[in-house]
Enzyme design. Sequence first.
Site, mmCIF file in Angstrom:
data_model
loop_
_atom_site.group_PDB
_atom_site.id
_atom_site.type_symbol
_atom_site.label_atom_id
_atom_site.label_comp_id
_atom_site.label_asym_id
_atom_site.label_seq_id
_atom_site.Cartn_x
_atom_site.Cartn_y
_atom_site.Cartn_z
ATOM 1 N N LYS A 156 0.847 -1.192 0.000
ATOM 2 C CA LYS A 156 0.000 0.000 0.000
ATOM 3 C C LYS A 156 0.877 1.234 0.000
ATOM 4 O O LYS A 156 1.775 1.375 0.831
ATOM 5 C CB LYS A 156 -0.935 0.018 1.213
ATOM 6 C CG LYS A 156 -1.851 1.240 1.215
ATOM 7 C CD LYS A 156 -2.981 1.125 2.220
ATOM 8 C CE LYS A 156 -2.546 1.554 3.609
ATOM 9 N NZ LYS A 156 -3.703 1.664 4.524
ATOM 10 N N ASP B 147 -12.118 3.888 4.439
ATOM 11 C CA ASP B 147 -11.302 3.936 5.651
ATOM 12 C C ASP B 147 -11.858 5.015 6.564
ATOM 13 O O ASP B 147 -12.656 4.750 7.447
ATOM 14 C CB ASP B 147 -9.843 4.197 5.296
ATOM 15 C CG ASP B 147 -8.934 4.095 6.535
ATOM 16 O OD1 ASP B 147 -9.463 3.877 7.643
ATOM 17 O OD2 ASP B 147 -7.713 4.232 6.400
ATOM 18 N N LYS C 57 -9.782 -0.131 11.320
ATOM 19 C CA LYS C 57 -8.837 0.021 12.426
ATOM 20 C C LYS C 57 -9.610 -0.135 13.727
ATOM 21 O O LYS C 57 -10.379 0.749 14.110
ATOM 22 C CB LYS C 57 -8.158 1.383 12.369
ATOM 23 C CG LYS C 57 -7.287 1.626 11.146
ATOM 24 C CD LYS C 57 -6.621 2.992 11.232
ATOM 25 C CE LYS C 57 -5.706 3.239 10.039
ATOM 26 N NZ LYS C 57 -6.462 3.332 8.767
#
Length: 1733
Positions: free
Chosen positions: A1201, A1282, A1310
């Site tokens: 990434k 995200d 996350k």
Amino acid sequence: MLAVSGSPRFPLPFLPVPNPRPPIAYHLRRYCLYRHRLRRQCRGGGLPLRHLCAVARRPTGIVIDVDRVDDVGDRDLPVDISFVRRLPPALTLADGIATLRRAAQEVKASPPAVGSGVIRFEVLVPPGTKALKWLCSQFRGSSLFPQFYLSRKLSSDPPIELQICGVGSALCLHGSSEVKNGCDLISRYLSFDSDLIRAYGAVGMKYDKEILSIEEKSGSFYFFIPQVELSEYDGYSVLSSTIIWDHSVSHTFEDSVCLFESCFNQVCGSYDSSASICYDNMMTSYIGDSYLLETGNAQLVNLSAYLNYFGDDIHLNWSTFQVYLDTEVLAKVDAKTSMQKEKFLTSEKSFICFSSEFLFSANVDLRSQMYKTESFIRSGSNINSAWASLIVEECVRLGLTYFCIAPGSRSSPLALSATGHPLTTCISCYDERSLGFHALGYGRGSRKPAVVITSSGTAVSNLLPSVVEASQDFIPILLLTADRPPELHDAGANQAINQVNHFGNFVRYFFNLPPPGDQIYARMVLTTVDSAAYNATQAPQGPVHINCAFREPLDHSSQNWSFDCLRGLDRWFRNDEPYTRYLGMKMVSAFGNYSSSVVEVLDIIKKAKQGLLLVGAIHTEDDMWAVALLARHLSWPVAADILSGLRMRKVLNSFPGLAKRILFIDHIDQILLSDSVKSWLNPDVILQIGSRITSKRVEMFLESCFPSSYILIDTHPCRHDPSHVVTHRIQTSVAEFAASLCQFNLQRKTSRWQDILMVLNSVVSQEIMFHVHSEFSLTEPYVAHVIGEALYGDAIMFIGNSMVIRDLNMFGKSWLDHTTNGGNAMMHNFPDFVGATVAGNRGASGIDGLLSTAIGFAVGSNKHVFCVVGDISFLHDTNGLSLLNQRAQRKPMTVIVINNHGGAIFSLLPVAKTTSPEILQKFFYTSHDISISKLCAAHRVNHFLVQTKAELHDTLVKTRAEHVDCVVEVENCIDENANFHRIISMFADNTATHYLDYLLRDPYSWTSSDLDDMHINKIHAMEYMLYRIQLSAPRTSGISDSSFFHEGFILKLCMDDSIIGFGEVAPIEIHEEEMIDVEEQLRFLFHKVKDCDLNIVPLLRGSFSNWIWESLGIPPSSVFPSVKCGLEMAILNLLASRQKCRLSEILTGPNPLLRDQSLVEYNRNSSESIQICALLDSNDTPMEVALAVAKLVAEGFTTVKLKVGRRESPTEDAAVIQKIREVVGYNINIRADANRKWTYEQAIEFGSRVKSLCLQYIEEPVSSVNDLIAFCETSGLPVALDESIDGLKGDPIHKLHQFVHPGIVAVVIKPSIVGGFESAAHIAKWAHMHDKMAVISSAYESSVGLATYIQFAYYVDRQNDLVSRIKKSDSCGSVAHGLGTYQWLREDVSEQKLKIHISPIGDGMRASVQDANGYLQHLSINNQKIERTYSEEKLRSYSIRVDGDDFSYVVRLQEAGDCTNDKIVLFLHGFLGTSEDWTPMMKALSPSARVISVDLPGHGRSQILQHDGVNSSQLSFTIQSVADLLLKLICRITDGEVVVVGYSMGARIALHMALNQNNKVSGAVLISGNPGLRHEVSRRRRAAIDKSRAQLLLSYGLECFLETWYSGKMWASLREHPQFDSLVRTRRKHGNIKDLSKVLADSSIGIQKSLWEDLKHMERPLLIVAGEKDLKFKEIAGQMCREIRMCEECEADCGNRQELCEMIIVPESGHAVHVENPLYLVRAVRKFLLKLL
């Protein structure tokens, strides 16, 4: 009638005007309305309007003639004692009356030693106890007056009707002038702690005590507080009684008790809520010979405590208020505002009876049924009309007033008589089949028979389906079928068939009446009707049939007939009762109340270890009430059928965790999908209430489980036992059975078996909820799941058969009723729910006549009915739409049609697996394309078509607002419906099996002896360590310092020395959390966690949050996401350590789908590891970045990434990716992460340049989430989420629907950002269900966090495999998780390294689950990397003596923090609190300051030492004197200044100190504080109120005082708090009641000097805090800030004045902010301290 509560009530002028004498020529219906007044006028010309007297004196309570009160003086001040005792709920009304009697006897045994007081007793009674019916049936002929009834609308959406009745007078005030004086005087007796003590009355009526008369006179008034009162709410009723005494008016406590006993001697406990009594007969009997006065203008006043809640500062503008009194009913009025018209609620109906001779009525239909029955029947034109009139009249007297008439000639005499009777309600339908089902529905809703009238022939035969259903389900119906006379039978006459015993044994009674003739005595007709009605309504209830043959003439043609047939009916003509009354007698044994069989059943129940309460169909609210009380008494798990009314129950409390007294297993049907559960779930005793069980799966389980005892309770004797498992059959009502059991004390048992069953229900419930909400399309399970939320107010439900009822039984759920107050103190003794009636035709379970039944059900129940049926059922009964158009006496209906264009249920049956689609479509599904909308249009019925979830919601809201009948069509597809059902079932099976395995460890090797006690784990020790480690490069998430250091906390939780769990909290830039804030929360939480029960189910959605709320008492939303994640991580690792297994094993568990051999082989070959994606910051030149990627590829990474969006142009980022492809080729996956850096245009430019470079996805390419979908569609590039999911609050599923677009291929999660592992798993599962990758990503945590993430990521991958197999879709393949931040760790928190290695088979860089687990199991912290450690701070406790003028104050103090710190914070608790209230907050703030809390005088362990020669009455504990003592204490503690933090009473002290002792106080935090009362009148009253409260505390002790104190509205939010009971227990520990009561009286805000003016001279900073739900103190806080900031003398220094005062409103909290949302408060206080210290 006027309905007023909350402030002085000003009644409407009562101007009763008698109606004129109606002419004889009026219609019969009109004639009966005026029979009474005509009769009385005929007797003596009527009574004079202005002088109406009672016939005799009667015992009354206090009577005050206000005109004779020269000076009100102190008589408007509260009585010495006033409190409300809320008694445990009663099973029946008789039990409620007995409970009130016992409570009064207890008070009588210990009379209060005060001169005046008000004591009110309240008990919840069954909802079937209706106010008007109880009043009229119980108190006709009673000498208790006044008697009143009123109904009014409550201010809710939708409006709810409150009905109240009352009898007797505990207090009466009357006068002819000065209404204000009357209100002031009566306010003395209205409770200031409860608005439930109410007074009633009217204006415009003068009361004469001497001659007991009522006289109309303008300006006069009459107020009274009833002796007995019944308030009827939705779902329950409240029976109450009030005792009032006052020596100042010569009415002693003994007098009041005597009056109470005299009153209750006339109150009968027997009351049949289900009795089929005609309303009109009831009113007629009640009115008797009373002079009836009807008026539409006059209304009854309802007054309640006008000084309650807002009562401290009241200024009433009487003249302004009078403007609105002529037409509006007064209700609860905010006493701080002007009394405006829109503030008042209407009272639609009312009447008041002052004596047996006189009654006022306003808008109540008091019409009389007793018209000239004899003359009317004698005037019949022929014998047919006479007999028909006799039949109809007898039906009416039996309470059967609803007639369903089918058109026909032969039935004309019956139809004409029914429609001509003034007290009947008639409805017609051209289809006898629909009409029969309509009558069935009416009987189902009203629990009394409807009367069906049909012609002869097949018209009768068409009733058979409804008769069968009524017979099978015990619904009473009276069938009056017309017939040809005998001479026309078997002679070929038209419409002549054999109607004798036409319905066979499906009817309970049949009689074939001969054709009418005057040779037959008419009383035979009456006894026939009476016998039929009796058989219809006695167990087993059901339909009855009277076949009525008629010869011509069938109309009103004249034909002579002899009156001799009427002989013997004289008594019947004179009264209004049925000819034959069937009376029952109960056998009373001299040897006890219970037979040996009942004792045997009781013994079985007592010995049960694994008892299960199974609740079938329940038909009445009272039965639901009884079952609820029985369930609470038994404390067994309750499996409630959809038709029980308890399944779709209305939750009255917004915190479902509080309703633990009844263990509902709502999803037992889905739980039993698991073979493991079926093998484990072995109840030893099953108690079944009600016969019908909808679930076939449950019935199959009952056949196989073989309990030692199976007890069935039902009212009928029929054998309803298809599984043949019943061992004990008891024929009785639910209430009678519950009463017999509740007489005995059963030990409340909690077992591991129950706990496991509750967890299984919870996990399956969450699974169902997830799927119905995560599926974007509108599905049938979704409709079943959410439809309960439409049952607002008095709405109930009727559900069809086939698929509809099964869906509701599987997916229906309880719901939160927002129309009721969850904090209502009335419910504190009862479970936090009420039943919601759900009905259906489950006798024969056919699909015919359902719509017609539902319409009849709406009429019979008088409720707003939601009818849910399938499309085939709807089409089967389209003639029912004609009935829908007839809205007479019915509330609007909402018909929801689930239209899947066929019979969907067959798609779920075995036949669907073995039959060709063509055959299924034609002969099973019966597919169609009929337009439901056109059918509705043909019948002029509103129709709505909904195809999405939003449309369904909006349509239901719209139909509610418009109050019209409508059909809502929900369109669906059979195949999609079948597949979705299959998916939910497989997931429910898997979930139940997985969690049962977790709870039992081995689901296949348990024994019942293992389940004796549930082992509760406790956290015995904990610590956190602040670490600081060096990184190898700056974090890509933001700016790091030049040395690349990273900080965080390692959490360590211990159960014992060997069971340890580690977690990590390491917030960085993206967390928006500062380290100091995080540590503050950790210190607070650690105090709460110590010795806390660890009853958490891993990854169960809501389990961890519920644990935080219920066990710690902290709103989960107030915990930082990183803290929540770290704490959850530590707990998960702790659980794994306790079970001596890997965390991944706890999370994944066994997979029931892997029983297939091929899948087992797949599982063996799969590696227990996860693939990791490398992370690279692409700030260098394209070639340098490409070479760095090449290096990573050489190390073994197959996915990389890159951070993009940090260069000047997107073109440069595209060039970097182009160069990478040139260097390393296309054998690796490249992800680009833009972190929302680009505008939409920039993102599109980047996309156009990399479109051919095969990006796996681009993460967050645009700055606005609204542009994401447009970017996907325009660029064609795959996108990952995200930051878009990071800010989702609450349940994210609803908000994730916007991202179902197939162009969004991945979700980066996350855990430390989204709030922990539960939330992360929830989002990951949503991604899998929508065929998206779920990528677990770290945020630069140490190896402790990474090792946990590795195991969690493995669980997420396995869940992906499971989803793919259940959905029969392709998996997303191997997902590389974003844990590449391990490469940034130059240093770590331990010496050992977390192993990351190349896969042997070359599929990338991988992390082994085994290695991750080993790292955590053998973790050894490197102390060199630890900056400091915190385990547990012990508070220092000591005492200091402070001397005052008359006494010494020995202060107990608690202290935390550095004792040498010159920054000092002093905490002051509120009334009833102690210094320990502040302990968690002190520990959180101790790093910032030296924090000290004290026990204020009279509280806790502080002592008051009286000086020699000083009388105790001389001691004074005013706010000022306490502040002076605390000043001396501060001087003993420090030479410097302190910041004072005070709550409630402590806040008033703190404000006084900040204003008057500013040389020692640098600032103050005022939590729910009040500067005082501005006006002398308000202070005077409040001082008296607090004095009365203090007297209550002295007289009745702390227990009674606490109940009264915390029942106030101010504590509504606190009562919902899970630790409320624990808090009250701490309040009971106060030892010195005398000092405590004196503090309450002396520190009253009524005695305290008002500080409002002093605020203008404030010199020290203030932080003013109020709870979001505390409306009163929110307003006070705002006023305080405005006073401080708007000081005219300080205009030049305006900026500084603004800074002096800061106000915060704390969310999710009420008055007790520091208890309800402490973390929010801690942070606010610390920030305030930073400004000062």
